[in-house]
Write an enzyme that holds these catalytic residues in place. Structure first.
Site, PDB file in Angstrom:
ATOM      1  N   CYS A  15     -50.072   8.230 -25.507  1.00  0.00           N
ATOM      2  CA  CYS A  15     -51.305   7.496 -25.210  1.00  0.00           C
ATOM      3  C   CYS A  15     -52.270   8.460 -24.539  1.00  0.00           C
ATOM      4  CB  CYS A  15     -51.043   6.227 -24.391  1.00  0.00           C
ATOM      5  SG  CYS A  15     -50.560   6.480 -22.666  1.00  0.00           S
ATOM      6  N   ARG A  21     -49.481   2.719 -21.486  1.00  0.00           N
ATOM      7  CA  ARG A  21     -48.882   2.359 -22.773  1.00  0.00           C
ATOM      8  C   ARG A  21     -47.668   3.200 -23.138  1.00  0.00           C
ATOM      9  NH1 ARG A  21     -54.188   2.632 -26.307  1.00  0.00           N
ATOM     10  NH2 ARG A  21     -54.512   4.355 -24.855  1.00  0.00           N
ATOM     11  N   ASP A 130     -55.206  -0.868 -24.581  1.00  0.00           N
ATOM     12  CA  ASP A 130     -55.070  -0.166 -23.304  1.00  0.00           C
ATOM     13  C   ASP A 130     -55.323  -1.164 -22.173  1.00  0.00           C
ATOM     14  OD1 ASP A 130     -55.106   1.505 -21.114  1.00  0.00           O
ATOM     15  OD2 ASP A 130     -56.412   2.994 -22.046  1.00  0.00           O
TER      16      ASP A 130
END
Length: 160
Positions: A15, A21, A130
């Site tokens: 990420c 994440r 996100d």
């Protein structure tokens, strides 16, 4: 995805900052592979360098803990050229991170690059949202997404 008679799968989750994440994905995958008693090399990284050495976001840790997984020992790191040779599969949370990974991919890379949700039926091309700038509920949705990815990885490894 891979032949279990050779080596355990080596999967890197990617990420932006490696604090939300991708550590959640790593934690979900570690739990899923462990429950299935399948060996795997699992790690996470970010394309950015802002959080190197930091633990996952406290909200990510809380969500993982709520799901029975401890990710507090993970530390953020940045994607490196060697990752493209050490891992079989690099799974990005979104198209921007996938594009950034492709841009730095060395010529001798052996890893396959894909989006995390490409592995989940009906979700190909989608991004794992996100949750960083949102409320705590975003972390639950992120966990649900990365948990589905982890289940797909385990199913693939089991049938390999």
């Amino acid at each position: 995805m891979h032949d279990d008679r050779r080596n355990p799968p080596a999967i890197l989750f990617l990420c932006l900052g490696n604090i939300c994440r991708s550590p959640l994905a790593e934690g979900a995958a570690r739990a899923a592979f462990s429950a299935a008693e399948i060996d795997a090399t699992l790690d996470s990284a970010g394309t950015g360098d802002w959080h190197i050495g930091h633990p996952p976001d406290a909200r990510a840790q809380a969500e993982a803990r709520r799901r029975g997984v401890d990710i507090s020992n993970l530390r953020a790191r940045q994607l490196a050229a060697d990752d493209f040779r050490r891992f079989d599969l690099i799974l990005a949370a979104d198209a921007a991170n996938l594009s950034d990974a492709r841009a730095i991919r060395p010529a001798d890379a052996t890893a396959t690059l894909a989006l995390m949700l490409d592995l989940v039926p009906g979700r190909a091309g989608e991004s794992v949202a996100d949750p960083y700038y949102g409320d705590d509920g975003g972390f639950a949705a992120t966990w649900d997404d990365v948990s589905a990815v982890a289940s797909a990885l385990v199913a693939s490894a089991s049938s390999g």
